[in-house]
Design a protein around this motif. Sequence first.
Motif, PDB file in Angstrom:
ATOM      1  N   THR A  50      -9.948   9.107   1.005  1.00  0.00           N
ATOM      2  CA  THR A  50     -10.683   8.477   2.102  1.00  0.00           C
ATOM      3  C   THR A  50     -11.675   9.395   2.781  1.00  0.00           C
ATOM      4  OG1 THR A  50      -9.072   9.060   3.813  1.00  0.00           O
ATOM      5  CG2 THR A  50      -8.678   7.011   2.564  1.00  0.00           C
ATOM      6  N   GLY A  51     -11.445  10.712   2.716  1.00  0.00           N
ATOM      7  CA  GLY A  51     -12.302  11.634   3.455  1.00  0.00           C
ATOM      8  C   GLY A  51     -11.930  11.744   4.912  1.00  0.00           C
ATOM      9  N   ASP A  52     -10.842  11.090   5.321  1.00  0.00           N
ATOM     10  CA  ASP A  52     -10.401  11.151   6.714  1.00  0.00           C
ATOM     11  C   ASP A  52      -9.241  12.125   6.865  1.00  0.00           C
ATOM     12  OD1 ASP A  52     -12.106   9.354   8.114  1.00  0.00           O
ATOM     13  OD2 ASP A  52     -11.144   7.704   7.061  1.00  0.00           O
ATOM     14  N   LEU A  53      -9.327  12.967   7.885  1.00  0.00           N
ATOM     15  CA  LEU A  53      -8.249  13.906   8.208  1.00  0.00           C
ATOM     16  C   LEU A  53      -7.245  13.165   9.083  1.00  0.00           C
ATOM     17  CD1 LEU A  53      -7.513  16.960   7.889  1.00  0.00           C
ATOM     18  CD2 LEU A  53      -8.487  17.287  10.168  1.00  0.00           C
ATOM     19  N   CYS A  54      -6.011  13.054   8.607  1.00  0.00           N
ATOM     20  CA  CYS A  54      -4.989  12.238   9.281  1.00  0.00           C
ATOM     21  C   CYS A  54      -3.640  12.943   9.249  1.00  0.00           C
ATOM     22  CB  CYS A  54      -4.830  10.888   8.575  1.00  0.00           C
ATOM     23  SG  CYS A  54      -6.311   9.870   8.515  1.00  0.00           S
ATOM     24  N   VAL A 112       0.385   6.148  11.548  1.00  0.00           N
ATOM     25  CA  VAL A 112      -0.731   6.943  11.036  1.00  0.00           C
ATOM     26  C   VAL A 112      -1.700   7.257  12.182  1.00  0.00           C
ATOM     27  CG1 VAL A 112      -2.514   7.086   9.261  1.00  0.00           C
ATOM     28  CG2 VAL A 112      -0.496   5.650   8.872  1.00  0.00           C
ATOM     29  N   TYR A 113      -2.196   8.484  12.204  1.00  0.00           N
ATOM     30  CA  TYR A 113      -3.152   8.930  13.222  1.00  0.00           C
ATOM     31  C   TYR A 113      -4.367   9.534  12.530  1.00  0.00           C
ATOM     32  CZ  TYR A 113       0.875   8.579  16.356  1.00  0.00           C
ATOM     33  OH  TYR A 113       1.962   8.126  17.057  1.00  0.00           O
ATOM     34  N   VAL A 114      -5.568   9.146  12.996  1.00  0.00           N
ATOM     35  CA  VAL A 114      -6.804   9.710  12.457  1.00  0.00           C
ATOM     36  C   VAL A 114      -7.271  10.837  13.362  1.00  0.00           C
ATOM     37  CG1 VAL A 114      -9.222   9.256  11.887  1.00  0.00           C
ATOM     38  CG2 VAL A 114      -7.496   7.527  11.407  1.00  0.00           C
ATOM     39  N   VAL A 115      -7.566  11.986  12.757  1.00  0.00           N
ATOM     40  CA  VAL A 115      -8.093  13.123  13.510  1.00  0.00           C
ATOM     41  C   VAL A 115      -9.613  13.115  13.465  1.00  0.00           C
ATOM     42  CG1 VAL A 115      -8.105  15.632  13.721  1.00  0.00           C
ATOM     43  CG2 VAL A 115      -6.007  14.451  13.024  1.00  0.00           C
ATOM     44  N   MET A 140       0.839  -1.198   0.000  1.00  0.00           N
ATOM     45  CA  MET A 140       0.000   0.000   0.000  1.00  0.00           C
ATOM     46  C   MET A 140       0.875   1.249   0.000  1.00  0.00           C
ATOM     47  SD  MET A 140      -3.203  -0.807  -0.122  1.00  0.00           S
ATOM     48  CE  MET A 140      -3.907   0.792   0.231  1.00  0.00           C
ATOM     49  N   GLU A 141       0.363   2.300  -0.603  1.00  0.00           N
ATOM     50  CA  GLU A 141       0.990   3.613  -0.580  1.00  0.00           C
ATOM     51  C   GLU A 141      -0.013   4.605  -0.007  1.00  0.00           C
ATOM     52  OE1 GLU A 141       3.612   3.136  -4.698  1.00  0.00           O
ATOM     53  OE2 GLU A 141       1.613   4.062  -4.744  1.00  0.00           O
ATOM     54  N   ALA A 142       0.499   5.671   0.604  1.00  0.00           N
ATOM     55  CA  ALA A 142      -0.377   6.679   1.196  1.00  0.00           C
ATOM     56  C   ALA A 142       0.134   8.076   0.877  1.00  0.00           C
ATOM     57  CB  ALA A 142      -0.463   6.485   2.709  1.00  0.00           C
ATOM     58  N   LYS A 143      -0.785   9.012   0.878  1.00  0.00           N
ATOM     59  CA  LYS A 143      -0.451  10.427   0.817  1.00  0.00           C
ATOM     60  C   LYS A 143      -1.253  11.149   1.891  1.00  0.00           C
ATOM     61  CE  LYS A 143       0.651  11.521  -4.047  1.00  0.00           C
ATOM     62  NZ  LYS A 143       0.181  12.308  -5.216  1.00  0.00           N
ATOM     63  N   ILE A 144      -0.687  12.217   2.431  1.00  0.00           N
ATOM     64  CA  ILE A 144      -1.433  13.145   3.266  1.00  0.00           C
ATOM     65  C   ILE A 144      -1.519  14.440   2.463  1.00  0.00           C
ATOM     66  CG2 ILE A 144      -1.507  14.428   5.433  1.00  0.00           C
ATOM     67  CD1 ILE A 144      -1.906  11.460   5.855  1.00  0.00           C
ATOM     68  N   VAL A 145      -2.736  14.835   2.111  1.00  0.00           N
ATOM     69  CA  VAL A 145      -2.925  15.916   1.140  1.00  0.00           C
ATOM     70  C   VAL A 145      -3.635  17.097   1.792  1.00  0.00           C
ATOM     71  CG1 VAL A 145      -4.004  16.541  -1.061  1.00  0.00           C
ATOM     72  CG2 VAL A 145      -2.991  14.271  -0.765  1.00  0.00           C
ATOM     73  N   ASP A 146      -3.067  18.273   1.633  1.00  0.00           N
ATOM     74  CA  ASP A 146      -3.673  19.505   2.152  1.00  0.00           C
ATOM     75  C   ASP A 146      -5.056  19.670   1.536  1.00  0.00           C
ATOM     76  OD1 ASP A 146      -4.358  22.444   2.172  1.00  0.00           O
ATOM     77  OD2 ASP A 146      -2.499  22.512   3.340  1.00  0.00           O
ATOM     78  N   ILE A 147      -6.087  19.827   2.380  1.00  0.00           N
ATOM     79  CA  ILE A 147      -7.465  19.839   1.869  1.00  0.00           C
ATOM     80  C   ILE A 147      -7.799  21.133   1.139  1.00  0.00           C
ATOM     81  CG2 ILE A 147      -8.320  18.187   3.569  1.00  0.00           C
ATOM     82  CD1 ILE A 147      -9.405  20.466   5.208  1.00  0.00           C
ATOM     83  N   GLN A 204       1.984  16.699   9.573  1.00  0.00           N
ATOM     84  CA  GLN A 204       1.070  17.734   9.095  1.00  0.00           C
ATOM     85  C   GLN A 204      -0.270  17.103   8.727  1.00  0.00           C
ATOM     86  OE1 GLN A 204       2.419  20.821   6.453  1.00  0.00           O
ATOM     87  NE2 GLN A 204       4.578  20.459   6.938  1.00  0.00           N
ATOM     88  N   TYR A 205      -1.363  17.768   9.139  1.00  0.00           N
ATOM     89  CA  TYR A 205      -2.702  17.239   8.917  1.00  0.00           C
ATOM     90  C   TYR A 205      -3.125  17.408   7.461  1.00  0.00           C
ATOM     91  CZ  TYR A 205      -3.667  17.314  14.005  1.00  0.00           C
ATOM     92  OH  TYR A 205      -3.651  17.113  15.359  1.00  0.00           O
ATOM     93  N   GLY A 206      -3.832  16.417   6.951  1.00  0.00           N
ATOM     94  CA  GLY A 206      -4.424  16.501   5.624  1.00  0.00           C
ATOM     95  C   GLY A 206      -5.292  15.286   5.371  1.00  0.00           C
ATOM     96  N   GLU A 207      -5.900  15.223   4.188  1.00  0.00           N
ATOM     97  CA  GLU A 207      -6.725  14.071   3.858  1.00  0.00           C
ATOM     98  C   GLU A 207      -5.836  12.886   3.505  1.00  0.00           C
ATOM     99  OE1 GLU A 207     -10.375  12.606   0.926  1.00  0.00           O
ATOM    100  OE2 GLU A 207      -9.507  14.604   0.646  1.00  0.00           O
ATOM    101  N   LEU A 208      -6.216  11.715   4.002  1.00  0.00           N
ATOM    102  CA  LEU A 208      -5.485  10.492   3.703  1.00  0.00           C
ATOM    103  C   LEU A 208      -5.920   9.957   2.348  1.00  0.00           C
ATOM    104  CD1 LEU A 208      -3.601   8.141   4.642  1.00  0.00           C
ATOM    105  CD2 LEU A 208      -5.645   7.075   5.640  1.00  0.00           C
ATOM    106  N   TYR A 209      -4.945   9.796   1.446  1.00  0.00           N
ATOM    107  CA  TYR A 209      -5.161   9.119   0.164  1.00  0.00           C
ATOM    108  C   TYR A 209      -4.478   7.757   0.249  1.00  0.00           C
ATOM    109  CZ  TYR A 209      -6.375  13.539  -2.321  1.00  0.00           C
ATOM    110  OH  TYR A 209      -6.952  14.711  -2.750  1.00  0.00           O
ATOM    111  N   LEU A 210      -5.076   6.744  -0.388  1.00  0.00           N
ATOM    112  CA  LEU A 210      -4.521   5.393  -0.382  1.00  0.00           C
ATOM    113  C   LEU A 210      -4.516   4.810  -1.790  1.00  0.00           C
ATOM    114  CD1 LEU A 210      -6.405   4.056   2.768  1.00  0.00           C
ATOM    115  CD2 LEU A 210      -3.937   4.457   2.623  1.00  0.00           C
TER     116      LEU A 210
END
Length: 549
Positions: free
Chosen positions: A412-416, A424-427, A361-368, A378-384
């Motif tokens: 994902t719609g999740d702020l992480c 990984v942490y879910v906000v 799996m790969e992930a990104k944290i993307v500034d909303i 840094q907080y952002g939306e989790l992409y998978l």
Amino acid sequence: MDFLEESGFSASTGIYYSKWDSPCLPQAPNLSLPTFLLSFSPQLLSKPAFIDAKTGDKLTYGELRALTKVVTSALHSLGIKKGDVVLLVSPNFLHFPLLVLGIMSLGAVFSTANPLNTRQEIETQVQDSNAVLILTTQELQTKLDGLLSRPLILVEPFLENLINGPPPPPTCKLPHVTQDDTASLMYSSGTTGKSKAVVGSHRNLIAMSCLLRHVWIAGGTGDEVYMCVVPLFHMFGLSVFVCGVLAVGSTTVILRKYALEDMLMAMEEFGVTRLPAVPPMVVQLTRTNEVVKAYGLGTLKEVICSGAPLGREHMERFTMCFPQVTLSQCYGLTETNGPVTLCDGIGGRFHVSIGRIIPSMEAKIVDIRTGKALPPRQYGELYLRGPPVMQGYLKSQEATCLAIDTDGWLHTGDLCFIDTSGLVYVVDRIKELIKYKAYQVAPAELEEILVTHPEVVDAAVISHPNEEAGEIPMACVVKAADSKLKEEDVINFMANKVRNSFPSLVAPYKKIRKVVFVNSIPRSASGKILRRHLRASSTFQRLEITSKL
């Protein structure tokens, strides 16, 4: 690859890569999930795959393989063919996984519905999925009769006849099932909107099986006894207990309906070592610790919590009550066909994070706001992105395109956020963020604090429209029995957290500004708060808000 420390982050791509070695996934095109899972070594033939928690009845790996062929033939004789959708509406029971494998072996599509859903809700799902057959229990027969022109199949007599009666007539040559064929049609929980049908292929589920096996065996957790109390009609249960446990050759003890003492009795009797659970179960274990002490749980090594965030307060209380047990979290979506983060191999008694992303799996944290990929912390939306990610939503190209972009990333719609160790942490859910004036308030942060009040049994925070602020945080609170808690008590409790012990968490703009008391908080089978039900409640529609801004 230019990884940043242990996080797995590549500055050049903006991608977080899994720190686990990736296994080789099966490439043979003509491979179904049942064929993959049932191609086990002879040593497993007599080992129990599933045990009924109440009766002690067992289904060995050998019986599971033989009976899957029988179920497949029986369904074929009923006219079920490749591509047909078969709906199973049932609570957990010993032969639930057998029906899953039998349906998929035929090339038919397995789907499921929550037995607690209303007739109208199930009828909507039947029409949406174009189901051709419903398998259900005697208790649910009245609710489901007449939804299809084809008669219902009651699983108890159906299976009893197959197991104890004469074998069904031999089938003609069954169709080839490929990894790219649709295997499952599972409905999302719909916490913030309408539930959607998630299309999962055999390739998706085989990948999930391989990846769980790889992590669990590498972590020394292959030969375990699992307790199944989470519903098998939900993706968490299906992926863990069908895909995962069968892939590693372990044993699952199945409880038909969750009840604390029934679960504890079975855990003691069968020497359960791992308990996948949802947050309300973990909370109940800690709040009824005196009851739990009456049972011998010396074999229990780990509780794995998923479905919704578990507050730190509950985690700390759990470790005090169960010092010999590790409390872990994992994270997954119906859209990822199971868990895509795990805490296996991470030290510590409990894990605030949801673990590391699984192999492949790969992930990104993307500034909303900007869409920019963010580095650690840094907080952002989790992409998978990876092999278990769904094929899309049934009959909804628009929803699929909104969920999965042209580069294959699932939004994902999740702020992480991901820390420098790759954890990984879910906000919170981005859709559930409350927009108070120019600020964003995460309900989960406030809920975690609200439940620390000694007179609060459960709580949810939702937004409420306000002309001046846009939205305000409103708490829906379940009081303890005989509590005389009032609205101002809750508001003052949260205000004190601002001034005292939680200064970094509860900034002044995050204060609760309205409180309503309710009998219960609506939750999905996995423990997620169904905020749309709270918002739609006529109670809240009639509220007169006189908020303190």
